[in-house]
Enzyme design. Structure first.
Site, short mmCIF file in Angstrom:
data_model
loop_
_atom_site.label_atom_id
_atom_site.label_comp_id
_atom_site.label_asym_id
_atom_site.label_seq_id
_atom_site.Cartn_x
_atom_site.Cartn_y
_atom_site.Cartn_z
N GLU A 211 8.32 -3.87 -1.32
CA GLU A 211 7.05 -4.13 -0.66
C GLU A 211 6.54 -2.89 0.07
O GLU A 211 7.25 -1.90 0.23
CB GLU A 211 7.20 -5.29 0.34
CG GLU A 211 7.70 -6.59 -0.28
CD GLU A 211 7.62 -7.74 0.70
OE1 GLU A 211 6.56 -7.91 1.34
OE2 GLU A 211 8.62 -8.47 0.84
N ASN A 212 5.29 -2.99 0.51
CA ASN A 212 4.67 -2.02 1.40
C ASN A 212 4.48 -0.67 0.72
O ASN A 212 4.89 -0.44 -0.41
CB ASN A 212 5.46 -1.89 2.71
CG ASN A 212 4.56 -1.70 3.92
OD1 ASN A 212 3.54 -1.04 3.83
ND2 ASN A 212 4.94 -2.30 5.03
#
Length: 561
Positions: free
Chosen positions: A382-383
């Site tokens: 993620e991110n």
């Protein structure tokens, strides 16, 4: 707690380096044509560097990352040297040739001395370059080259091809005999190994070209090859042709048809219902209490992070062994269950982003595998530090490929965000890199929440999963059943961070769809939140809606795939 996923930006603009293209000179005449044949020797670097030469001894042969077979070229570009590697071959005058190859790294060039070149910016997975040129009226040799760019670090190259007739003044027009006895000597879910009897030639055979169907996929100098990057449980037909130094190509060998093995989540029967359990917050329950109440047998344990120096620890701060996380794992196993540690998540210092290389990341992950005798690992990507960083994506996928090779039977799962219609740009890029690297990922799990999907969480989840299926089919060449069998869904029970509401009724419908389409994995975030608190909002230890204790876990436990 995983918070909302940001909107994914479009593909970033890349600055371009200027380069001058030189042109061949010679009398104007209609160029000659001939059946395409790769006239380069050792095009895949399987037998070392020779006859390639590399300036400053900056070239070497490596076994990872490769595009085809088992070797590739690594050029160590420095601040003062672009690490050029080249090979000179005999060519025919006034003839058109096609030069191509697979490269990865920052600003990698492919070209011919005195002629055109092409280059790519910074692919973290192998990318194909190609350029064509026509020799001059009296030209009898050509030097092809590869190089990186100053201070951009190492580049990699593999499966270089110069297609056209060989030189020698046209005196050798006799083609080699066709190879015989082509057979398969081994197979996996993503590769087929082949061997054949040597061909003969009046002058000498210089190499063999392997064809899958009508397309050439590999060139080798010996009488064996391994074709990788194949789809699991899929039939492929192969033939081989011999060639000589003059570019004469033999007839095709006998054909052999091979069906690849079943990949994880395909015919191997890998199915998993494993909601997330987090010991870091949210009043974590005793997992045996949950297991006894629901029948769930597996949990995804969140999160393994970096405690500094590429060292794994729970939440990046709790010791890998001997603490509350190991206590939970011991309780789960004592009750007949098992665990899948999840690496990464939305926040914190992540191993994928902070380990310096794929090998270092694989070694850190191996410590966790060894500590708990794991059968599967989940990388929650993620991110912007992992998901939106193509180099880190490639690092994680390469590490997972290494771990599968070093731990037979290990299942690998990657989990990432999605749009309501399927993978975003970075999700598509992750899948494409997995295919390019040959990572053989068992399950691609999407998180269909926090995507601003509105009120229809069932419809949006199904649409997202169908979009993932279509991407897997187009990337890997799978049929519907194989693609579904590589899909996972990881939802969010009750209210999401964007206050999307997945009710027990909706989650039951999602589970039934997952069963009906025989996907591989069903999870949700999280068991800690699987308790009622209607009107309680988005919090760590309850769902924010009306429900029974552990109701989502009970529904998930009914998933069979």
């Amino acid at each position: 707690m995983r918070t909302s996923l940001p909107r994914r930006p479009g593909r970033r603009l890349l600055a371009l380096l200027g380069t001058a293209a030189l042109a061949f000179t010679g009398a104007v005449a209609l160029p000659g044509t001939a059946e395409a044949a790769n006239i380069l020797a050792n095009p895949g670097f399987e037998s070392g560097l020779a006859p390639w030469t590399c300036a400053g001894n900056l070239g070497s042969v490596v076994s990872s990352p490769v595009h085809g077979d088992s070797k590739a070229l690594q050029g160590a570009a420095s601040a003062s040297d672009n690490a050029q590697c080249s090979q000179t071959v005999a060519v025919r005058p006034n003839t058109t040739y096609s030069l191509s190859g697979w490269v990865r790294g920052s600003y990698v060039y492919l070209g011919v001395n005195g002629g055109p070149s092409t280059w790519t910016t910074s692919p973290s997975a192998y990318s194909r370059l190609s350029v064509s040129f026509t020799t001059g009226a009296s030209q009898t040799s050509a030097t092809v080259y590869l190089h990186g760019w100053y201070a951009q670090g190492s580049y990699y190259a593999d499966d270089i091809s110069l297609d056209g007739p060989g030189g020698g003044g046209g005196s050798d027009t006799q083609a080699p005999t066709a190879p015989t006895g082509l057979t398969s000597t081994g197979r996996t879910s993503s590769s087929v190994s082949l061997a054949w009897n040597a061909a003969t030639d009046n002058v000498g055979v210089t190499g063999y070209d392997v064809y899958r169907g009508s397309g050439k996929v590999l060139s080798v100098s010996g009488t064996a090859a391994t074709v990788g990057g194949l789809a699991s449980s899929t039939s492929y037909t192969f033939t081989v042709r011999a060639r000589d130094a003059a570019g004469n190509t033999s007839a095709a060998s006998n054909a052999v048809t091979v069906t690849t093995g079943a990949g994880g989540g395909g015919g191997s029967g890998f199915k998993q219902a494993a909601p997330y359990l987090y010991e870091g917050w949210g009043d974590p329950p005793n997992p045996q209490t949950v297991m006894n109440a629901t029948g769930i047998k597996a949990f995804t344990m969140a999160f393994v992070l970096d405690s500094g120096g590429c060292t794994p620890a729970w939440d990046g701060q709790r010791s890998l062994t001997g603490g509350v996380d190991q206590t939970a794992i011991d309780r789960i196993r004592a009750a007949g269950g098992d665990v899948v540690p999840s690496f990464g998540g939305w926040q914190g210092s992540k191993l994928g982003a902070n380990c310096s290389s794929a090998s270092a990341l694989a070694a850190a992950t191996q410590r966790v595998i060894d500590a708990f005798g794991l059968k599967a690992v989940d990388f929650d990507i993620e991110n912007s530090d992992e998901f939106e960083n193509e180099a880190v994506q490639a690092r994680i996928l390469t590490a997972l490929k290494t771990l599968k090779a070093n731990n037979p039977g290990l299942r690998t799962i990657v989990t990432f965000g999605t749009s309501t219609t399927g993978p975003t740009y970075y999700g598509n890029r992750l899948i494409e890199q997995a295919r390019s690297i040959g990572a053989d990922i068992d399950v691609f799990t999407i998180m269909p929440f926090d995507f601003g999907g509105g009120s229809d969480m069932y419809g949006n989840t199904v649409n997202a999963a169908e979009g993932l299926k279509s991407k897997l089919k187009s990337t890997f060449g799978w049929d519907d059943a194989t693609a579904y069998a590589h899909i996972g869904i990881s939802g969010m029970n009750g209210l999401s961070d964007q206050r999307e509401n997945t009710t027990p009724t909706i989650w039951t419908r999602i589970r039934d769809w997952a069963d009906g389409h025989h996907i591989a994995r069903l999870a949700f975030w999280s068991v800690n939140r699987d308790r009622p608190c209607p009107g309680g909002g988005v919090t760590s230890n309850c769902s924010g809606i009306s429900q029974s204790d552990w109701q989502f876990t009970s529904i998930t436990a009914g998933f069979t795939g």
